[in-house]
Design an enzyme around this catalytic site. Structure first.
Site, PDB file in Angstrom:
ATOM      1  N   ASP A  21      29.105 130.296  55.152  1.00  0.00           N
ATOM      2  CA  ASP A  21      30.187 130.535  56.282  1.00  0.00           C
ATOM      3  C   ASP A  21      29.809 131.702  57.047  1.00  0.00           C
ATOM      4  OD1 ASP A  21      31.275 128.317  55.110  1.00  0.00           O
ATOM      5  OD2 ASP A  21      32.666 129.565  53.872  1.00  0.00           O
TER       6      ASP A  21
ATOM      7  N   ARG B 222      37.422 118.888  52.270  1.00  0.00           N
ATOM      8  CA  ARG B 222      36.512 119.239  50.938  1.00  0.00           C
ATOM      9  C   ARG B 222      37.586 118.928  49.723  1.00  0.00           C
ATOM     10  NH1 ARG B 222      35.393 123.520  54.578  1.00  0.00           N
ATOM     11  NH2 ARG B 222      33.135 123.675  55.131  1.00  0.00           N
TER      12      ARG B 222
ATOM     13  N   ARG C 161      26.984 130.760  59.478  1.00  0.00           N
ATOM     14  CA  ARG C 161      27.421 129.956  60.502  1.00  0.00           C
ATOM     15  C   ARG C 161      27.966 130.830  61.543  1.00  0.00           C
ATOM     16  NH1 ARG C 161      29.245 124.924  56.762  1.00  0.00           N
ATOM     17  NH2 ARG C 161      27.317 123.989  56.709  1.00  0.00           N
TER      18      ARG C 161
ATOM     19  N   HIS D  94      36.683 128.566  51.041  1.00  0.00           N
ATOM     20  CA  HIS D  94      35.792 127.799  51.716  1.00  0.00           C
ATOM     21  C   HIS D  94      36.463 126.346  52.090  1.00  0.00           C
ATOM     22  CE1 HIS D  94      31.696 126.177  52.791  1.00  0.00           C
ATOM     23  NE2 HIS D  94      32.057 125.350  52.130  1.00  0.00           N
TER      24      HIS D  94
HETATM   25  N1  LIG Z   1      29.928 125.329  48.695  1.00  0.00           N
HETATM   26  C1  LIG Z   1      29.405 124.993  49.745  1.00  0.00           C
HETATM   27  O1  LIG Z   1      29.144 125.854  50.919  1.00  0.00           O
HETATM   28  C2  LIG Z   1      28.739 123.497  49.884  1.00  0.00           C
HETATM   29  C3  LIG Z   1      29.088 122.516  48.939  1.00  0.00           C
HETATM   30  N2  LIG Z   1      28.774 121.353  49.364  1.00  0.00           N
HETATM   31  C4  LIG Z   1      29.103 120.309  48.071  1.00  0.00           C
HETATM   32  O2  LIG Z   1      27.842 120.015  47.350  1.00  0.00           O
HETATM   33  C5  LIG Z   1      27.918 118.763  46.817  1.00  0.00           C
HETATM   34  C6  LIG Z   1      26.674 117.931  46.815  1.00  0.00           C
HETATM   35  O3  LIG Z   1      26.483 117.574  48.073  1.00  0.00           O
HETATM   36  P1  LIG Z   1      25.177 116.721  48.367  1.00  0.00           P
HETATM   37  O4  LIG Z   1      24.120 117.295  47.675  1.00  0.00           O
HETATM   38  O5  LIG Z   1      25.320 116.534  50.094  1.00  0.00           O
HETATM   39  O6  LIG Z   1      25.544 115.479  47.657  1.00  0.00           O
HETATM   40  P2  LIG Z   1      24.719 114.256  47.347  1.00  0.00           P
HETATM   41  O7  LIG Z   1      25.312 112.984  47.116  1.00  0.00           O
HETATM   42  O8  LIG Z   1      23.481 114.284  48.306  1.00  0.00           O
HETATM   43  O9  LIG Z   1      23.911 114.711  45.830  1.00  0.00           O
HETATM   44  C7  LIG Z   1      24.921 115.072  44.782  1.00  0.00           C
HETATM   45  C8  LIG Z   1      24.206 114.559  43.517  1.00  0.00           C
HETATM   46  O10 LIG Z   1      24.714 114.879  42.408  1.00  0.00           O
HETATM   47  C9  LIG Z   1      24.310 113.830  41.325  1.00  0.00           C
HETATM   48  N3  LIG Z   1      25.374 113.574  40.282  1.00  0.00           N
HETATM   49  C10 LIG Z   1      26.417 113.099  40.113  1.00  0.00           C
HETATM   50  N4  LIG Z   1      27.245 113.157  39.071  1.00  0.00           N
HETATM   51  C11 LIG Z   1      26.267 113.812  38.285  1.00  0.00           C
HETATM   52  C12 LIG Z   1      26.521 114.347  36.968  1.00  0.00           C
HETATM   53  N5  LIG Z   1      27.326 113.953  36.332  1.00  0.00           N
HETATM   54  N6  LIG Z   1      25.309 115.056  36.753  1.00  0.00           N
HETATM   55  C13 LIG Z   1      24.191 115.321  37.425  1.00  0.00           C
HETATM   56  N7  LIG Z   1      23.976 114.763  38.567  1.00  0.00           N
HETATM   57  C14 LIG Z   1      25.273 114.163  39.125  1.00  0.00           C
HETATM   58  C15 LIG Z   1      24.230 112.594  42.237  1.00  0.00           C
HETATM   59  O11 LIG Z   1      23.362 111.734  41.675  1.00  0.00           O
HETATM   60  C16 LIG Z   1      23.348 113.017  43.611  1.00  0.00           C
HETATM   61  O12 LIG Z   1      22.193 112.964  43.463  1.00  0.00           O
HETATM   62  C17 LIG Z   1      29.394 118.072  47.149  1.00  0.00           C
HETATM   63  O13 LIG Z   1      30.411 118.337  46.585  1.00  0.00           O
HETATM   64  C18 LIG Z   1      29.269 118.774  48.752  1.00  0.00           C
HETATM   65  O14 LIG Z   1      30.745 118.857  49.128  1.00  0.00           O
HETATM   66  C19 LIG Z   1      27.936 120.771  50.044  1.00  0.00           C
HETATM   67  C20 LIG Z   1      27.432 121.866  51.177  1.00  0.00           C
HETATM   68  C21 LIG Z   1      27.781 123.216  51.172  1.00  0.00           C
HETATM   69  O1  LIG Z   2      31.639 120.499  54.911  1.00  0.00           O
HETATM   70  C1  LIG Z   2      31.269 120.334  53.615  1.00  0.00           C
HETATM   71  O2  LIG Z   2      32.178 119.238  53.042  1.00  0.00           O
HETATM   72  C2  LIG Z   2      30.130 120.864  52.722  1.00  0.00           C
HETATM   73  C3  LIG Z   2      30.445 122.333  52.730  1.00  0.00           C
HETATM   74  O3  LIG Z   2      31.126 122.777  52.059  1.00  0.00           O
HETATM   75  C4  LIG Z   2      29.696 123.039  54.016  1.00  0.00           C
HETATM   76  O4  LIG Z   2      28.745 122.434  54.648  1.00  0.00           O
HETATM   77  O5  LIG Z   2      30.256 123.811  54.360  1.00  0.00           O
END
Ligand SMILES: NC(=O)C1=CN([C@@H]2O[C@H](COP(=O)(O)OP(=O)(O)OC[C@H]3O[C@@H](n4cnc5c(N)ncnc54)[C@H](O)[C@@H]3O)[C@@H](O)[C@H]2O)C=CC1
Ligand SMILES: O=C([O-])CC(=O)C(=O)O
Length: 308
Positions: free
Chosen positions: A148, A88, A151, A175
């Protein structure tokens, strides 16, 4: 109750869907930078309303922050996800700039909002929002521990051969693949400590499987997960919107709690209408304390890469 979700990608759309299905918000605005994308996701989701029985109005906008005005809660999921083999932390170069710009635009139109940060590396992105917006610390929350912990419960139920509803447990710390601290000694099955049912070896396996939960899914899917992340965010949004005073592990700015300072990391908090209403300090074993301290060092190292 108006909720904005920035990023209409996998996690953002899943989050909007779960919020709508739970039917507690009047309005969800999905915003994305990709032309027409959020509009399309919003329309598709709205066409599930009569099927799923919700009244939440979901609208989509392309980068038009005026439409997000006066949001009670804003969720930031914009940015890139990791690919198999990546950590990450490797996402910081692209995501820091996105999160900084997005949070500033959100606050311009919703000065009283509560922000939930999801984009990775999440603890560092949460710290970045604290450092660059100067919002009160109760109004900036990082989502990681709720996911987490879900999970962790999944893995505990698997090891115990029990239904997940029998199991309770919590993950604190950063995380990240190495930083998560699953609290195995506190985990229970119907109030009985799981240590009574599982060997140290099996519990250690549960712990390790939990820590790499995101990486495991990323390997299987080719990108990171979205259903459980979306559901976890919707839980935090509901706890705030409905003033539930629920306890979730969230990334919170620490000022001495758990002996830690000047970072945002996962600890148990009480969530209500004011966001983080309390940071809960629980008794940790020496091993858990050492793991949390080590986890905090990792988060601080990543924070050091920010151009603040
Ligand atoms: N904290 C957590 O537990 C988790 C965090 N994540 C994180 O969440 C983020 C998103 O993941 P996904 O949805 O799978 O990615 P994704 O690629 O499917 O969606 C991201 C979206 O952000 C948009 N985007 C990019 N720059 C932008 C901006 N300046 N303004 C508005 N929209 C913008 C993109 O066009 C895209 O549609 C990633 O950084 C991922 O690592 C994902 C899962 C869990
Ligand atoms: O694994 C990743 O990169 C996205 C995330 O944070 C999660 O699913 O826990």
């Amino acid at each position: 109750m108006k909720v904005t979700v920035v990023g209409a990608g996998a996690v953002g759309a899943s989050c909007a869907e779960y919020i709508a299905i739970k039917n507690f918000a009047s309005e969800v605005v999905l915003l994305d930078i990709k032309e027409g994308f959020a509009e399309g996701k919003a329309m598709d989701l709205m066409q599930t309303a009569s099927l799923n029985g919700f009244d939440t109005k979901i609208t989509g906008v392309t980068n038009d922050y005026a439409k997000t005005a006066d949001s009670d809660i804003c969720v930031i999921t914009s940015g890139i996800p990791r690919k198999p083999g990546m950590t990450r932390e490797e996402l910081i170069g692209i995501n820091a700039g996105i999160v900084k710009t997005v949070s500033s635009s959100l606050i311009q139109h919703s000065p009283n909002t509560i922000i939930i940060v999801v984009s990775n590396p999440m603890d560092t992105m949460t710290y970045l929002v604290h450092k660059t917006t100067n919002l009160p610390k109760n109004r900036i929350i990082g989502m990681g521990g709720a996911l987490d912990s879900a999970r962790f419960k999944y893995r505990l139920a698997e090891a115990l051969e029990a239904p997940i509803s029998d199991v309770d447990g919590m993950v604190i710390g950063g995380h990240s693949d190495k930083g998560m601290v699953p609290l195995t000694a506190h985990a229970t099955r119907n109030s009985v400590k799981v240590t009574e049912f599982l060997s140290d070896e099996r519990l250690n396996q549960v712990k390790e499987d939990t820590k790499v939960g995101g990486a495991t899914l990323t390997k299987l899917l080719g990108t990171s997960a979205w259903y459980a992340p979306g559901a976890a965010v919707s839980g935090l949004v509901q706890a705030i919107a409905c003033d539930q005073k629920k306890m979730y592990p969230c990334s919170a700015l620490l000022e001495g709690e758990y002996g830690l300072n000047d970072l945002s990391i996962g600890v148990p908090v009480i969530l209500g209408r004011n966001g983080i209403e309390k940071i809960v300090e629980i008794e940790l074993s020496d091993a858990e304390k050492a793991h949390l301290t080590e986890s905090a060092e990792g988060v601080k190292k990543t924070n050091g890469l920010l151009a603040l």
